[in-house]
Design a protein around this motif. Structure first.
Motif, mmCIF file in Angstrom:
data_model
loop_
_atom_site.group_PDB
_atom_site.id
_atom_site.type_symbol
_atom_site.label_atom_id
_atom_site.label_comp_id
_atom_site.label_asym_id
_atom_site.label_seq_id
_atom_site.Cartn_x
_atom_site.Cartn_y
_atom_site.Cartn_z
ATOM 1 N N ASN A 140 5.057 14.625 -2.860
ATOM 2 C CA ASN A 140 5.587 14.362 -4.268
ATOM 3 C C ASN A 140 6.828 14.995 -4.673
ATOM 4 N N TRP A 166 1.282 4.431 -0.889
ATOM 5 C CA TRP A 166 -0.024 4.803 -1.857
ATOM 6 C C TRP A 166 -0.728 5.533 -0.932
ATOM 7 N N ASN A 193 1.578 10.432 -6.185
ATOM 8 C CA ASN A 193 0.899 10.690 -7.362
ATOM 9 C C ASN A 193 0.850 9.149 -7.917
ATOM 10 N N ILE A 194 -0.355 8.967 -8.512
ATOM 11 C CA ILE A 194 -0.694 7.981 -9.021
ATOM 12 C C ILE A 194 0.119 7.429 -10.215
ATOM 13 N N LYS A 195 0.715 8.504 -10.828
ATOM 14 C CA LYS A 195 1.168 8.468 -12.380
ATOM 15 C C LYS A 195 2.606 7.436 -11.753
ATOM 16 N N TYR A 196 3.325 7.770 -10.783
ATOM 17 C CA TYR A 196 4.374 6.848 -10.328
ATOM 18 C C TYR A 196 4.193 5.619 -10.133
ATOM 19 N N PHE A 216 1.761 3.993 -11.842
ATOM 20 C CA PHE A 216 1.496 3.633 -12.988
ATOM 21 C C PHE A 216 2.657 3.391 -13.632
ATOM 22 N N TYR A 217 3.558 4.423 -13.581
ATOM 23 C CA TYR A 217 4.818 4.130 -14.491
ATOM 24 C C TYR A 217 5.830 2.951 -13.880
ATOM 25 N N SER A 218 5.887 2.990 -12.558
ATOM 26 C CA SER A 218 6.817 1.880 -11.926
ATOM 27 C C SER A 218 6.185 0.636 -12.364
ATOM 28 N N SER A 219 4.840 0.546 -12.441
ATOM 29 C CA SER A 219 4.317 -1.026 -12.444
ATOM 30 C C SER A 219 4.519 -1.191 -13.947
#
Lengths: 659, 374
Positions: B142, B182, B187-190, B192-195
């Motif tokens: 990350n 993935w 990190n999942i948040k990336y 999340f933010y990018s989508s």
């Protein structure tokens, strides 16, 4: 591998596997989503999509129905279906449309306007739709096309069915004609709309129109599989349509043709009726025109020529032409007077010629005969057609009583029913005048009504029916033009008439007979008279009119009893005769055509055993005795000569129809 | 972790043969045979251009796949970046000198094959990322550098493919790359933010699309709006599948297919044709074959002892899954029409070449599953 690395590797493997697991779970959801979608499309909604798929690929082509034919009494086809040669082009299959058209133009001698039309039509339709280049090729043109076919790729010579009237103008007013279905045809007739295909021909007038629903037949259906571009791939199903009904008329073509000849060059009508069966043996309205002209659209110039013809070829004068009956009404006036006990046959009236006309309220009423008839009795007055006598009879009878008798004998009403655009005509009465014109009836009008002038208007067929119903002894008959093979024999009819006569004695009121007019079956062959002797008296008078010296049609008589007929002339004025006209006393051919009298003759024969009634009208033909009666002379000879042939067919009650 | 292992796999040729994944091989063969029959059907029941070249390609590429299977997985690791760079070079070449067809410049004429480098990029990006993340420690994943560099690696080919223009393939390349990101543990948040960013900027992106692409997206939401125009493909495809029913209309009897109502029936819509002729049961059979294939690929990945092998197999297996589901969803009217072939089934040399290379690498992972890559 180094320890920490191993640990980190372990962690990394873990996270990879975990994330893979999450992703795999998502995959499973998607997988089942797709399976679900497949299930819903292919299992749940399968029917809907199958229908849509069939709608995609299947096209139904409806073939034009084969129209029923008309045959005459002897089974000769008088309106038939003929093979016609056509030239079709499917633009899609043509390499170079323009070149092809130019080539075709040369071969078929098409004019530029037609060529432009075709190009316009081609641009309006889909490329795979058939373009009809020529609807009716001659055999010569057709063979020429076939000869050049190898260089005309895309052109298709086609054999198809077209209407043909072999007797041309002879039957025009009875059969009418067919032509391409118009918007009005589609709107007014559900069956036409239902069975319509491009180029469908439907009846426009006459029986062709009236019997459209029987004649039209049903469509054949071809089912095709087409591809995405609408191109036919193969034929899947073919259902043949049913041909329309063949309709047999009561008309004898030979007689019909003969009447045509008799009226040649003149405007007029001849109707002949069987006085027992009511069958119409011939019904001709002259002049006529060739119905074949209308099949593929008539040329404008020809149409104008027909329309502008002063002799009105488009009018079916026999049923739609309205004329004053003139003196032909006199037998009926006499009958009415006798029936109502207004006069006796012995009533004497002095006809004193033009110098001493009958005067009523200051109006003068002249007899046609300048020098007068002298003292007349009823029979003599009919025989010599004395107007003065009938002024008196009419005066005594009154218009309303005459109206009743006239209506009973078929005047003032349509004769054949729904087949033609028939006119009812007018049989005036005081009530009628009040309603139609809003005025009171004048006695003077009664007088001229008594000689068939004034308001009274009849069609030739009505007078024919009137004569027939007098000739059969005064019995009700229903005229028909379509042959009915379940009818009574002549013997049965005569039997029924005798029965009706007996019934009559119990049922003496003339009025109740009128009321019963509504029920056709009950009414058939009913006696229309109160006293049979009165009818006999009138028929005798008509006999004398033709067969005794001084009779108005004496010069047209036939002495051979086989053909001997009895009739009544009529000369219907088309304009009021002024004093000046009377002074001039011009010959018919000196008067302008439009102002000449209509010549009438009604007759029945053979006198001893009557069977046929005729009515003859020659428009603006002059006097009935000089113009119409001689026609009857020829006609009776011809009709009675064909009588046996006709009876033979009747006995067999069926004919061989050569189809 | 305590299993004794050597740094290199020294198994004999016979052992290698034995360690081939025969279930996977069997699935590939079935797909090859089924696709050949389907292709024969699209040619109207005759051996014509499409069926002939499809069968020849399948045979050639299948042999090539077997050959690739015996190349040590280490080799793929070694030349991972090079593979990516070569394909990228081809992409640039295609953009500059490629053949233009249907308004899109995406092919290179190789005389025996019109190569579509964007198809190869779907594999190359996975190989490249697998190598990239093979060495990186979980704790470093990350780090900003390890996010920026992969995004650049991913972005360059996507930009090239979009400019061809070829929306469908670029989306699939993006998805292939994102899967590996993935899996690598970013990190999942990336994500999340990018989508989130993507969704917000979607209208803005759409405004940059070609008119026909916009139309396709709009049509997807309401195909009946213009049934003879843009919605035609979806409607006809649904009719074909739906009218197939439980058992289908029968082989070579799919009316939608042979009467040419189906668009692109040998490429993107091959599944529609198959489904019309073989019905629900046939479709489920095909899905199961694909499911087994993917399952085997993932299984091989899980057994692989190298991260490179794991990343590649997981990535490739997931990518195959995405290609299949995008294609099927598209022809079943669940997604807008974007050009995306069905692996192995669809006509198209480049797609088959890429798929076979991928399958070859997977097979090599299996054969060399105990190979460790330092």
């Amino acid at each position: 591998m180094i320890g920490s690395g191993e640990d980190s590797g372990f962690k990394k493997t873990n996270i990879i596997n975990r994330r893979m697991f999450i992703f795999a779970a998502a995959k499973a959801v998607v997988f089942f989503g797709i399976v679900g979608r497949l299930f819903s499309l292919q299992i749940s909604e399968n029917k809907k999509y199958l229908t849509l798929s069939d709608k995609n690929r299947l096209r139904e082509a409806r073939l034009p129905p084969v129209r029923g034919e008309f045959v005459d009494y002897f089974g000769n086809r008088i309106a038939k279906n003929l093979t016609v040669y056509q030239l079709h082009v499917v633009p899609e299959q043509v390499e170079d449309f323009k070149t092809l058209m130019v080539r075709l133009k040369d071969i078929l001698n098409l004019n530029d306007a037609r060529l432009q039309d075709l190009i316009k039509k081609k641009n309006q339709q889909k490329p795979w739709e058939t373009l009809v280049v020529s609807e009716n090729l001659t055999w010569d043109e057709f063979s020429k096309i076939n000869f050049y076919l190898h260089e005309l790729s895309g052109a298709r010579p086609v054999l198809t069915v077209g209407r043909n009237y072999p007797y041309k103008e002879t039957y025009t007013h009875i059969l009418g004609y067919v032509s391409e279905a118009s918007v009005e045809d589609l709107v007014s007739n559900e069956i036409i709309k239902d069975r319509n295909v491009p180029g469908l021909r439907v009846g426009k007038t006459g029986l062709e129109k009236a019997l459209e629903n029987d004649l039209i037949g049903t469509n054949g259906v071809q089912r095709f599989e087409v591809n995405a571009y609408g191109k036919r791939i193969n034929q899947i199903d073919f259902k043949e349509g049913n041909k329309g009904k063949t309709i047999k008329l009561t008309i004898d073509t030979e007689i019909q043709k003969f009447t045509q000849k008799l009226l040649d060059g003149r405007a007029g009508s001849i109707s002949i009726m069987d006085i027992y069966t009511g069958e119409i043996i011939a019904m001709n309205s002259s002049p006529s025109f060739d119905p074949n002209l209308f099949l593929y659209g008539i040329e404008k110039s020809k149409w104008e020529e027909i329309k502008q013809n002063p002799l009105k070829p488009l009018l079916n004068k026999s049923v739609s032409g309205l004329y004053s009956p003139g003196s032909t009404i006199k037998p009926l006036v006499a009958l009415s007077a006798l029936e109502n006990d207004v006069i006796t046959p012995n009533l004497k009236v002095n006809c004193r010629g033009h110098k001493h006309p009958l005067e009523l309220y200051g109006m003068k009423y002249h007899c046609w005969k300048k020098q007068g008839h002298g003292f007349m009795s009823l029979q003599n007055a009919i025989k010599q057609s004395c107007d003065t006598y009938f002024y008196e009879v009419a005066r005594l009878l009154g218009v309303d009583r005459l109206n009743k008798t006239a209506k009973i004998f078929g005047l003032g009403d349509i004769v054949l029913g729904e087949y033609f655009n028939e006119k009812k005509g007018v049989v005036p009465s005081t009530k009628w005048k009040k309603e139609a014109i809003g005025q009171n009836w004048y006695l003077g009008e009664t007088l001229i009504n008594g000689i068939g002038q004034g308001y009274i208007q009849t069609t030739p067929l009505q007078l024919c029916l009137m004569t027939a119903q007098l000739a059969n002894g005064g019995h009700k008959i229903y005229p028909k033009i379509i042959f009915d093979n379940k009818q009574d024999t002549i013997e049965q009819i005569k039997q029924k008439m005798k029965l009706a006569e007996k019934k009559k004695d119990e049922d003496s009121n003339l009025l109740s007979a009128t009321e019963k007019l509504f029920n056709k079956d009950e009414k058939n062959y009913d006696a229309l008279y109160k006293n049979k002797e009165n009818v006999k008296f009138v028929l005798e008078a008509m006999f004398k009119s033709t067969n005794e010296l001084y009779g108005t049609s004496f010069s047209s008589r036939i002495e051979d009893p086989k053909y001997q007929f009895a009739g009544k002339t009529g000369t219907a004025q088309v304009k009021r005769i002024t004093e000046a006209d009377r002074e001039l006393d011009l010959k018919t051919n000196q008067i302008p055509y439009k102002e000449r009298d209509h010549a009438w003759f009604v007759a029945f024969g053979p006198y001893k055993n009557p069977r046929y009634a005729v009515s003859i009208l020659v428009e603006h033909g002059g006097s009935g005795s000089s113009t119409a009666a001689p026609i009857a002379q020829k006609l009776f000879k011809f009709v009675i000569d064909r009588h046996e042939l006709r009876e033979k067919i009747r006995k067999n009650n069926l004919t061989n129809i050569n189809i | 972790m305590f299993i004794q292992s050597s740094l290199s796999d020294k198994s004999t040729f016979f052992q290698k043969i034995r360690s081939i994944d025969y279930i996977m091989l069997f699935c590939i063969l079935i797909l090859g045979i089924v696709s050949s029959f389907a292709m024969y059907s699209t040619d109207g029941g005759e051996f014509r251009y499409h069926s002939e070249s499809h069968i020849i390609r399948f045979i050639i590429f299948f042999i090539m796949m077997i050959f690739i299977s015996f190349i040590n997985i280490k080799t793929w690791h070694t030349f991972g970046y090079l593979f990516y760079i070569i394909v990228l070079g081809l992409l640039i070449w295609a953009s500059l000198f490629g053949i233009t067809a249907q308004g899109s410049q995406r092919w290179i004429n190789l005389y025996f094959l019109n190569l579509q480098p964007s198809e190869l990029m779907k594999i190359a990006i996975i190989v490249c990322f697998a190598k990239y993340f093979h060495r990186i420690q979980l704790s470093n994943v990350n780090k900003l550098k390890n996010i920026i560099i992969p995004i650049l690696i991913l972005f360059i080919p996507i930009a090239l493919v979009i400019s061809q223009p070829d929306l469908g393939t670029s989306i699939l390349i993006a998805l292939s790359g994102i899967i590996v990101l993935w899996l690598a543990g970013i990190n999942i948040k990336y994500f999340f933010y990018s989508s989130l960013t993507f969704i917000i900027s979607a209208p803005f992106i759409i405004s940059f699309l070609k008119p026909y692409q916009k139309l396709r997206i709009l049509t997807f939401f309401d195909p009946d709006k213009d049934p003879l125009g843009a919605g035609y493909q979806i409607i006809q495809s649904k009719i074909a599948v739906g009218s197939g029913g439980l058992t289908g209309k029968g082989y070579l009897k799919g009316t939608q297919g042979y009467l040419e109502f189906l668009p692109e029936k040998h490429t993107d819509f091959i599944f529609t044709l198959f489904s019309e002729e073989f019905g629900f049961l046939g479709s489920i059979f095909l899905l199961i074959i694909y499911a087994i294939l993917i399952f085997r690929i993932l299984k091989i990945g899980s057994l692989s002892r190298s991260f490179f092998g794991k990343f590649f197999c997981y990535g490739f297996g997931s990518a195959i899954f995405i290609y299949i589901s995008v294609n099927m969803s598209m022809v079943l009217g669940l997604l807008p029409i974007v050009g995306s072939p069905l692996p192995i089934m669809s006509y198209g040399g480049s797609s088959m070449l890429a798929t076979m290379i991928g399958l070859g690498i997977v097979m090599s992972t299996k054969i060399y599953s105990r190979q460790l890559i330092s």
